[in-house]
Design a protein around this motif. Structure first.
Motif, mmCIF file in Angstrom:
data_model
loop_
_atom_site.group_PDB
_atom_site.id
_atom_site.type_symbol
_atom_site.label_atom_id
_atom_site.label_comp_id
_atom_site.label_asym_id
_atom_site.label_seq_id
_atom_site.Cartn_x
_atom_site.Cartn_y
_atom_site.Cartn_z
ATOM 1 N N ASN A 8 4.153 3.302 -5.706
ATOM 2 C CA ASN A 8 3.317 3.113 -4.525
ATOM 3 C C ASN A 8 3.151 1.604 -4.300
ATOM 4 O OD1 ASN A 8 1.199 3.027 -2.622
ATOM 5 N ND2 ASN A 8 0.276 4.903 -3.438
ATOM 6 N N SER B 181 -3.108 4.352 1.010
ATOM 7 C CA SER B 181 -1.685 4.616 1.213
ATOM 8 C C SER B 181 -1.422 6.019 1.732
ATOM 9 C CB SER B 181 -0.922 4.400 -0.097
ATOM 10 O OG SER B 181 -1.324 5.353 -1.076
ATOM 11 N N ARG C 297 -1.985 8.770 0.119
ATOM 12 C CA ARG C 297 -1.448 9.605 -0.956
ATOM 13 C C ARG C 297 -2.529 10.062 -1.930
ATOM 14 N NH1 ARG C 297 3.476 6.625 -3.759
ATOM 15 N NH2 ARG C 297 3.260 8.485 -5.056
#
Length: 224
Positions: free
Chosen positions: A34, A62, A64
């Motif tokens: 990431n 992000s 996620r």
């Protein structure tokens, strides 16, 4: 014989640990593949909230975020952080002198932190200040952590403090709420990442530098 007692938080109160905490979080993001990054200055207030908070923030930014992923990487974070725990960390200006002055004045002094105990022990030893504190209670020393009162009372008791003449020095709402639950005064510092915002928590005292601490302690719990 018990003594008047001052208990300190660690991260954001005695030491600026945000740089090393954020470096460990960013290393975790690298390991996840990431490219999100936390900033050591802009995100310092997030850093002192702990590993899970940093991992959650980065993954959320992000897009996620996954609670299971946070829990999976939490122990890895602790290992990464423990391996480089004192690269950027420093004691705040005047912290050591303030603690030493309290000891000379015969106050009992200890630490109650939400950092895992082993990591706190390692950090204080590497900073050369572990012997200044009569107690060190971490997040995992007992079954609960701040703002529960049990860790605070344990820190007071272990260092030989008097519960009815004790106070907590910290930097956050967690410390303020711990003191409220214990019915003891709270001194909050403004040189932590939250800065002057701690005044809104209405602590019994606020200090802008450790030079002001002993005077505040004397007013709030008296002298030994």
């Amino acid at each position: 014989m018990t003594r008047n007692c001052v208990i300190f938080d660690l991260d954001g109160t005695l030491a600026d640990t945000s740089g090393d905490l954020i470096a460990a979080a960013n290393a975790c993001f690298d390991g996840m593949g990431n490219d999100v990054r936390l900033d050591p200055v802009a995100d310092a207030a997030i850093a002192v909230r702990g590993a899970r908070r940093m991992l959650t923030e980065g993954l959320t930014r992000s897009g996620r975020y996954d609670a299971a992923l946070v829990e999976e990487w939490f122990p890895r974070f602790l290992d990464i952080y423990g391996d480089a725990i004192d690269v950027h960390t420093r004691m705040y200006d005047g912290a050591v002198a303030a603690v030493e002055a309290l000891r000379v004045a015969d106050y009992a002094v200890g630490i109650c932190t939400n950092k895992p105990e082993a990591l706190a022990q390692t950090l204080l030893q590497r900073l050369g200040v572990r012997d200044l504190f009569g107690s060190l209670i971490g997040a995992d020393t007992g079954p609960t952590r701040k703002p529960d009162v049990a860790p605070y009372w344990a820190a007071v008791d272990v260092c030989g403090g008097r519960r009815t003449a004790s106070l907590l020095v910290g930097d956050s709402d967690t410390d303020r709420n711990t003191a409220l639950a214990a019915g003891v005064p709270c001194v909050l510092v403004t040189f932590s990442p939250d800065g002057q915002a701690v005044r809104a928590l209405n602590p019994e005292a606020v200090i802008d530098h450790f030079d002001e601490l002993q005077g505040a302690v004397g007013r709030l719990i008296g002298t030994p």
